[in-house]
Design a protein around this motif. Structure first.
Motif, PDB file in Angstrom:
ATOM      1  N   LEU A 177       1.837  -3.455  -9.608  1.00 30.13           N
ATOM      2  CA  LEU A 177       1.067  -4.017  -8.500  1.00 30.13           C
ATOM      3  C   LEU A 177       1.733  -3.690  -7.176  1.00 30.13           C
ATOM      4  O   LEU A 177       1.083  -3.233  -6.225  1.00 30.13           O
ATOM      5  CB  LEU A 177       0.917  -5.532  -8.677  1.00 30.13           C
ATOM      6  N   TRP A 178       3.051  -3.901  -7.096  1.00 33.57           N
ATOM      7  CA  TRP A 178       3.791  -3.575  -5.868  1.00 33.57           C
ATOM      8  C   TRP A 178       3.592  -2.106  -5.520  1.00 33.57           C
ATOM      9  O   TRP A 178       3.280  -1.761  -4.382  1.00 33.57           O
ATOM     10  CB  TRP A 178       5.281  -3.892  -6.040  1.00 33.57           C
ATOM     11  N   ASN A 179       3.784  -1.232  -6.502  1.00 37.47           N
ATOM     12  CA  ASN A 179       3.692   0.206  -6.245  1.00 37.47           C
ATOM     13  C   ASN A 179       2.305   0.621  -5.782  1.00 37.47           C
ATOM     14  O   ASN A 179       2.170   1.461  -4.888  1.00 37.47           O
ATOM     15  CB  ASN A 179       4.106   1.004  -7.485  1.00 37.47           C
ATOM     16  N   SER A 180       1.259   0.041  -6.365  1.00 34.05           N
ATOM     17  CA  SER A 180      -0.097   0.418  -5.952  1.00 34.05           C
ATOM     18  C   SER A 180      -0.403  -0.071  -4.538  1.00 34.05           C
ATOM     19  O   SER A 180      -0.983   0.664  -3.734  1.00 34.05           O
ATOM     20  CB  SER A 180      -1.137  -0.088  -6.947  1.00 34.05           C
ATOM     21  N   VAL A 181      -0.009  -1.291  -4.224  1.00 33.13           N
ATOM     22  CA  VAL A 181      -0.248  -1.814  -2.874  1.00 33.13           C
ATOM     23  C   VAL A 181       0.593  -1.028  -1.863  1.00 33.13           C
ATOM     24  O   VAL A 181       0.096  -0.639  -0.796  1.00 33.13           O
ATOM     25  CB  VAL A 181       0.056  -3.326  -2.806  1.00 33.13           C
ATOM     26  N   ASP A 182       1.848  -0.768  -2.197  1.00 33.63           N
ATOM     27  CA  ASP A 182       2.735  -0.009  -1.313  1.00 33.63           C
ATOM     28  C   ASP A 182       2.176   1.382  -1.046  1.00 33.63           C
ATOM     29  O   ASP A 182       2.124   1.831   0.106  1.00 33.63           O
ATOM     30  CB  ASP A 182       4.126   0.076  -1.945  1.00 33.63           C
ATOM     31  N   ALA A 183       1.744   2.071  -2.092  1.00 34.71           N
ATOM     32  CA  ALA A 183       1.208   3.426  -1.934  1.00 34.71           C
ATOM     33  C   ALA A 183      -0.032   3.416  -1.042  1.00 34.71           C
ATOM     34  O   ALA A 183      -0.197   4.297  -0.183  1.00 34.71           O
ATOM     35  CB  ALA A 183       0.871   4.025  -3.298  1.00 34.71           C
ATOM     36  N   ARG A 184      -0.879   2.437  -1.222  1.00 31.09           N
ATOM     37  CA  ARG A 184      -2.105   2.352  -0.419  1.00 31.09           C
ATOM     38  C   ARG A 184      -1.792   2.072   1.052  1.00 31.09           C
ATOM     39  O   ARG A 184      -2.357   2.688   1.951  1.00 31.09           O
ATOM     40  CB  ARG A 184      -2.994   1.265  -1.010  1.00 31.09           C
ATOM     41  N   LYS A 212       0.994   2.738   2.643  1.00 33.20           N
ATOM     42  CA  LYS A 212       1.635   3.938   3.206  1.00 33.20           C
ATOM     43  C   LYS A 212       0.601   5.024   3.490  1.00 33.20           C
ATOM     44  O   LYS A 212       0.635   5.654   4.545  1.00 33.20           O
ATOM     45  CB  LYS A 212       2.700   4.473   2.249  1.00 33.20           C
ATOM     46  N   ALA A 213      -0.298   5.260   2.536  1.00 41.40           N
ATOM     47  CA  ALA A 213      -1.299   6.318   2.690  1.00 41.40           C
ATOM     48  C   ALA A 213      -2.272   6.018   3.826  1.00 41.40           C
ATOM     49  O   ALA A 213      -2.607   6.904   4.620  1.00 41.40           O
ATOM     50  CB  ALA A 213      -2.068   6.505   1.381  1.00 41.40           C
ATOM     51  N   HIS A 243      -1.931   3.560   6.300  1.00 37.18           N
ATOM     52  CA  HIS A 243      -1.418   3.015   7.563  1.00 37.18           C
ATOM     53  C   HIS A 243       0.017   3.420   7.897  1.00 37.18           C
ATOM     54  O   HIS A 243       0.548   2.967   8.915  1.00 37.18           O
ATOM     55  CB  HIS A 243      -1.484   1.479   7.528  1.00 37.18           C
ATOM     56  N   GLU A 244       0.639   4.216   7.025  1.00 40.57           N
ATOM     57  CA  GLU A 244       2.047   4.573   7.205  1.00 40.57           C
ATOM     58  C   GLU A 244       2.913   3.323   7.378  1.00 40.57           C
ATOM     59  O   GLU A 244       3.850   3.288   8.172  1.00 40.57           O
ATOM     60  CB  GLU A 244       2.229   5.538   8.385  1.00 40.57           C
ATOM     61  N   LEU A 245       2.567   2.291   6.622  1.00 39.03           N
ATOM     62  CA  LEU A 245       3.266   1.011   6.683  1.00 39.03           C
ATOM     63  C   LEU A 245       3.662   0.605   5.269  1.00 39.03           C
ATOM     64  O   LEU A 245       2.810   0.239   4.467  1.00 39.03           O
ATOM     65  CB  LEU A 245       2.358  -0.067   7.301  1.00 39.03           C
ATOM     66  N   PRO A 246       4.947   0.684   4.942  1.00 36.85           N
ATOM     67  CA  PRO A 246       5.348   0.294   3.590  1.00 36.85           C
ATOM     68  C   PRO A 246       5.194  -1.205   3.371  1.00 36.85           C
ATOM     69  O   PRO A 246       5.268  -2.000   4.310  1.00 36.85           O
ATOM     70  CB  PRO A 246       6.814   0.719   3.508  1.00 36.85           C
ATOM     71  N   LEU A 247       5.009  -1.577   2.125  1.00 36.38           N
ATOM     72  CA  LEU A 247       4.889  -2.989   1.773  1.00 36.38           C
ATOM     73  C   LEU A 247       6.156  -3.748   2.144  1.00 36.38           C
ATOM     74  O   LEU A 247       6.092  -4.923   2.499  1.00 36.38           O
ATOM     75  CB  LEU A 247       4.580  -3.128   0.276  1.00 36.38           C
ATOM     76  N   THR A 248       7.306  -3.067   2.122  1.00 36.15           N
ATOM     77  CA  THR A 248       8.558  -3.716   2.521  1.00 36.15           C
ATOM     78  C   THR A 248       8.563  -4.083   3.998  1.00 36.15           C
ATOM     79  O   THR A 248       9.395  -4.887   4.414  1.00 36.15           O
ATOM     80  CB  THR A 248       9.783  -2.820   2.214  1.00 36.15           C
ATOM     81  N   TRP A 249       7.678  -3.517   4.797  1.00 34.14           N
ATOM     82  CA  TRP A 249       7.522  -3.922   6.195  1.00 34.14           C
ATOM     83  C   TRP A 249       6.358  -4.893   6.344  1.00 34.14           C
ATOM     84  O   TRP A 249       6.414  -5.826   7.143  1.00 34.14           O
ATOM     85  CB  TRP A 249       7.294  -2.711   7.086  1.00 34.14           C
ATOM     86  N   ARG A 272      -4.789  -4.208  10.794  1.00 33.63           N
ATOM     87  CA  ARG A 272      -5.387  -3.058  10.094  1.00 33.63           C
ATOM     88  C   ARG A 272      -4.964  -3.044   8.629  1.00 33.63           C
ATOM     89  O   ARG A 272      -5.786  -2.859   7.739  1.00 33.63           O
ATOM     90  CB  ARG A 272      -4.976  -1.749  10.769  1.00 33.63           C
ATOM     91  N   ALA A 273      -3.683  -3.211   8.392  1.00 36.70           N
ATOM     92  CA  ALA A 273      -3.159  -3.141   7.029  1.00 36.70           C
ATOM     93  C   ALA A 273      -3.598  -4.335   6.191  1.00 36.70           C
ATOM     94  O   ALA A 273      -3.722  -4.219   4.961  1.00 36.70           O
ATOM     95  CB  ALA A 273      -1.635  -3.041   7.064  1.00 36.70           C
ATOM     96  N   GLY A 274      -3.856  -5.459   6.815  1.00 39.37           N
ATOM     97  CA  GLY A 274      -4.262  -6.652   6.079  1.00 39.37           C
ATOM     98  C   GLY A 274      -5.549  -6.447   5.297  1.00 39.37           C
ATOM     99  O   GLY A 274      -5.674  -6.919   4.157  1.00 39.37           O
ATOM    100  N   ALA A 275      -6.488  -5.734   5.871  1.00 36.48           N
ATOM    101  CA  ALA A 275      -7.742  -5.462   5.166  1.00 36.48           C
ATOM    102  C   ALA A 275      -7.499  -4.559   3.959  1.00 36.48           C
ATOM    103  O   ALA A 275      -8.078  -4.768   2.887  1.00 36.48           O
ATOM    104  CB  ALA A 275      -8.756  -4.829   6.114  1.00 36.48           C
ATOM    105  N   THR A 276      -6.639  -3.583   4.125  1.00 34.31           N
ATOM    106  CA  THR A 276      -6.296  -2.683   3.018  1.00 34.31           C
ATOM    107  C   THR A 276      -5.565  -3.452   1.920  1.00 34.31           C
ATOM    108  O   THR A 276      -5.825  -3.260   0.724  1.00 34.31           O
ATOM    109  CB  THR A 276      -5.434  -1.521   3.528  1.00 34.31           C
ATOM    110  N   PHE A 277      -4.630  -4.303   2.321  1.00 35.81           N
ATOM    111  CA  PHE A 277      -3.881  -5.135   1.382  1.00 35.81           C
ATOM    112  C   PHE A 277      -4.848  -5.975   0.541  1.00 35.81           C
ATOM    113  O   PHE A 277      -4.781  -5.983  -0.691  1.00 35.81           O
ATOM    114  CB  PHE A 277      -2.920  -6.020   2.186  1.00 35.81           C
ATOM    115  N   ALA A 278      -5.761  -6.645   1.207  1.00 32.51           N
ATOM    116  CA  ALA A 278      -6.738  -7.492   0.509  1.00 32.51           C
ATOM    117  C   ALA A 278      -7.633  -6.664  -0.405  1.00 32.51           C
ATOM    118  O   ALA A 278      -7.930  -7.074  -1.533  1.00 32.51           O
ATOM    119  CB  ALA A 278      -7.578  -8.262   1.522  1.00 32.51           C
TER     120      ALA A 278
END
Length: 149
Positions: free
Chosen positions: A18-25, A27-28, A30-36, A104-110
């Protein structure tokens, strides 16, 4: 009897997937890693946020969190200002760029969570899972922070 080691392995591996899929999305798109994204979410939701608050919320070390905030600040997504009541501490707040990136990233995260969880489990199952995880976390001893990647 439930196979607890098997449950542990499934739970941990699913969390990693789950982490990897959300992180990859993130990054792809928004160029924003999940760790940020995660610390930015904490800062956005906590007025007067300090490094210690982020560390406690994310269950990571204060030292690792400080370095992480340094990188996020260098990218222009947050800023530190002196804490009004504690000269040894800083208050972290989002910059306009940080708020925009988080929005912006919040919509992608959701959307990714909907895809990975909401499309797979019925609402009642999701609610049961959420309740169960909250119970398990509440029953656990104080967590030992993990280092940040």
């Amino acid at each position: 009897m439930t196979d607890l080691p098997g449950l542990f392995h499934d739970l941990v591996r699913f969390q990693i997937e789950l982490w990897n899929s959300v992180d990859a999305r993130l990054k792809a798109d928004h160029e924003l890693p999940l760790t940020w994204f995660e610390p930015l979410t904490v800062v956005a939701g906590r007025p007067g946020c300090r490094v210690q608050d982020i560390a406690a919320e994310l269950v990571i070390t204060v030292g690792g969190t400080s370095k992480l905030v340094d990188r996020i600040e260098a990218a222009g997504l947050c800023r530190r200002t002196p804490h009004p009541d504690d000269g040894r501490s800083s208050v972290i707040e989002l910059t306009d760029a940080g708020r925009a990136a988080l929005d912006r990233a919040g919509a992608t995260f959701a959307d990714e969570l909907r895809h990975r969880l909401g499309d797979v489990l019925a609402d009642a199952d999701l609610q049961h899972l959420a309740t169960t995880l909250r119970r398990l976390r509440a029953a656990a001893p104080t967590p030992t922070p993990r280092s940040t990647p």
